[in-house]
Design a protein around this motif. Structure first.
Motif, PDB file in Angstrom:
ATOM      1  N   ASN A   1     -34.151  54.732 -28.441  1.00 15.23           N
ATOM      2  CA  ASN A   1     -33.138  55.529 -29.137  1.00 15.23           C
ATOM      3  C   ASN A   1     -33.355  57.025 -28.900  1.00 15.23           C
ATOM      4  N   GLU A   2     -34.617  57.419 -28.821  1.00 18.99           N
ATOM      5  CA  GLU A   2     -34.929  58.835 -28.645  1.00 18.99           C
ATOM      6  C   GLU A   2     -34.558  59.310 -27.246  1.00 18.99           C
ATOM      7  N   THR A   3     -34.805  58.478 -26.243  1.00 21.86           N
ATOM      8  CA  THR A   3     -34.514  58.869 -24.859  1.00 21.86           C
ATOM      9  C   THR A   3     -33.095  58.511 -24.428  1.00 21.86           C
ATOM     10  N   ARG A   4     -32.415  57.675 -25.248  1.00 18.97           N
ATOM     11  CA  ARG A   4     -31.054  57.206 -24.944  1.00 18.97           C
ATOM     12  C   ARG A   4     -31.002  56.383 -23.659  1.00 18.97           C
ATOM     13  N   ARG A   5     -32.120  55.815 -23.283  1.00 28.24           N
ATOM     14  CA  ARG A   5     -32.134  54.918 -22.123  1.00 28.24           C
ATOM     15  C   ARG A   5     -31.617  53.551 -22.534  1.00 28.24           C
ATOM     16  N   ARG A   6     -31.057  52.828 -21.578  1.00 32.03           N
ATOM     17  CA  ARG A   6     -30.572  51.476 -21.833  1.00 32.03           C
ATOM     18  C   ARG A   6     -31.700  50.479 -21.574  1.00 32.03           C
ATOM     19  N   HIS A   7     -31.911  49.569 -22.528  1.00 38.12           N
ATOM     20  CA  HIS A   7     -32.938  48.547 -22.319  1.00 38.12           C
ATOM     21  C   HIS A   7     -32.459  47.590 -21.233  1.00 38.12           C
ATOM     22  N   PRO A   8     -33.327  47.230 -20.265  1.00 42.10           N
ATOM     23  CA  PRO A   8     -32.883  46.409 -19.128  1.00 42.10           C
ATOM     24  C   PRO A   8     -32.370  45.032 -19.506  1.00 42.10           C
ATOM     25  N   MET A   9     -32.722  44.520 -20.704  1.00 39.08           N
ATOM     26  CA  MET A   9     -32.254  43.198 -21.087  1.00 39.08           C
ATOM     27  C   MET A   9     -31.244  43.237 -22.230  1.00 39.08           C
ATOM     28  N   ALA A  10     -30.764  44.425 -22.559  1.00 39.05           N
ATOM     29  CA  ALA A  10     -29.798  44.520 -23.657  1.00 39.05           C
ATOM     30  C   ALA A  10     -28.429  44.008 -23.242  1.00 39.05           C
ATOM     31  N   GLN A  11     -28.026  44.260 -21.977  1.00 36.98           N
ATOM     32  CA  GLN A  11     -26.745  43.752 -21.466  1.00 36.98           C
ATOM     33  C   GLN A  11     -25.580  44.075 -22.394  1.00 36.98           C
ATOM     34  N   GLY A  12     -25.501  45.308 -22.833  1.00 37.43           N
ATOM     35  CA  GLY A  12     -24.417  45.715 -23.707  1.00 37.43           C
ATOM     36  C   GLY A  12     -24.639  45.378 -25.166  1.00 37.43           C
ATOM     37  N   SER A  13     -25.738  44.697 -25.481  1.00 32.76           N
ATOM     38  CA  SER A  13     -26.064  44.358 -26.868  1.00 32.76           C
ATOM     39  C   SER A  13     -26.955  45.448 -27.466  1.00 32.76           C
ATOM     40  N   PRO A  14     -27.195  45.430 -28.772  1.00 30.59           N
ATOM     41  CA  PRO A  14     -28.101  46.398 -29.378  1.00 30.59           C
ATOM     42  C   PRO A  14     -29.487  46.318 -28.753  1.00 30.59           C
ATOM     43  N   VAL A  15     -30.188  47.454 -28.745  1.00 26.70           N
ATOM     44  CA  VAL A  15     -31.494  47.512 -28.097  1.00 26.70           C
ATOM     45  C   VAL A  15     -32.471  46.506 -28.711  1.00 26.70           C
ATOM     46  N   GLN A  16     -32.330  46.218 -30.028  1.00 23.98           N
ATOM     47  CA  GLN A  16     -33.230  45.263 -30.669  1.00 23.98           C
ATOM     48  C   GLN A  16     -33.161  43.889 -30.014  1.00 23.98           C
ATOM     49  N   GLU A  17     -31.951  43.486 -29.606  1.00 21.58           N
ATOM     50  CA  GLU A  17     -31.794  42.164 -28.989  1.00 21.58           C
ATOM     51  C   GLU A  17     -32.449  42.129 -27.614  1.00 21.58           C
TER      52      GLU A  17
END
Length: 319
Positions: A125-141
């Protein structure tokens, strides 16, 4: 999080695994993996600085081909991979590494870089990077899915380093401690300063609290200066408690450091703390580093909070 004594035992176990000896002619191969955002790239950068050959995001299915070299001495090789690597299947990776471990010319081990889910979420959230496994879902997922995928490798790894409470510098320091070459190398000594109000250093071996000294923050003309400025040093040295305390700490280090070295300890971090980390701890760390140089050591000096803003709220009540 593990209890402090348990954490210390884990760190000692990591050091033993990292410093395992190798037979003549063996190539040291370290597989570096972990959850995204935990610090794998930082670990590889430090290993490269230590003289390792490093490869990141390497297709693990090609490991056998990579390591099929003519017999002879080879340098240390660190190979990074994670859930983004092509052909990433943990069970298959474990089988491949088991086969490689049977080769007498290889010494293969695995380092897993982990981090709590809450801290990973904060970092993304701090870096605003996309998690590689989020696939458009929330970063927690994405974090949850990757942790489930990586769990077999975490259980199987020889070493697990949890970076939840680490800054980037802390992780760099820890990797150096684990993997710095030991043979015929002098012990590495770091002397640092920090502010208790800004958190304890997680990797210090010896911590000395300098808050018993008169605080220069409450002297108007010294507030914006630091322990690197002569006027601040003069103020601290005028405190009747400084000289005897400094002398006793120096004598203690004169006793401990040679014994640490005799026991094969490759890295010692000595930390001095005060309230804000800008005056008393900085001056004492600099003076102690100078004393250690006279004693034959070559300490590195780090001031964690030197650039922090001087505020009454951090320093607390006048003392």
């Amino acid at each position: 999080m593990p209890h402090r004594s348990e954490k210390r035992r884990m760190e000692e176990s990591e050091r033993e695994s990292a410093s395992a000896g190798r037979k003549s002619g063996q190539q040291r191969v370290l597989l570096v993996t972990g959850v995204s955002g935990a610090g794998k790239s930082t670990a590889l950068d430090v290993l490269e600085d230590l003289g390792w050959e490093t490869i990141d995001n390497f297709p693990v299915r090609l490991l056998k081909r990579l390591l099929s070299r003519p017999d002879g001495e080879h340098g240390n090789l660190a190979i990074g991979f994670d859930s983004r690597t092509r052909g990433f299947v943990p069970a298959k990776i474990i089988d491949i590494v088991k086969d490689l471990s049977r080769q007498e010319d290889l010494l293969v081990s695995t380092l897993f870089i982990d981090c709590s889910s809450g801290e990973l979420e904060r970092r993304y959230n701090e870096t605003r990077r996309r998690h590689p496994m989020a696939q458009g879902s929330p970063v927690q997922e994405g974090i949850r899915a990757e942790r489930e995928l990586m769990e077999p490798l975490r259980r199987w790894a020889d070493m697990v380093v949890d970076t939840t409470d680490f800054s980037t510098n802390d992780l760099q320091q820890h990797i150096r401690e684990l993997f710095a070459a030991e043979a015929d190398q002098p012990m590495t000594v770091t002397v640092s300063s920090f502010g208790f109000a800004r958190g304890m250093p997680p990797l210090a071996d010896l911590v000395f609290d300098m808050r018993f000294l008169d605080n220069p923050h409450w002297v108007d003309e010294l507030r914006e200066q630091t322990g690197l400025d002569p006027a601040v040093g003069e103020h601290i040295e005028k405190d009747a408690g400084f000289a005897p305390a400094f002398s006793q700490i120096r004598d203690l280090l004169d006793t401990l450091l040679p014994r640490y070295q005799a026991q094969g300890k490759s890295y010692v971090h000595i930390a001095f703390g005060c309230t804000g980390g800008r005056h008393r701890s900085v001056f004492t760390a600099e003076r102690m580093a100078q004393a250690l140089r006279h004693a034959g050591f070559s300490p590195t000096v780090r001031h964690r909070n030197l650039g922090s803003r001087a505020t009454d709220a951090v320093e607390g009540m006048k003392r």
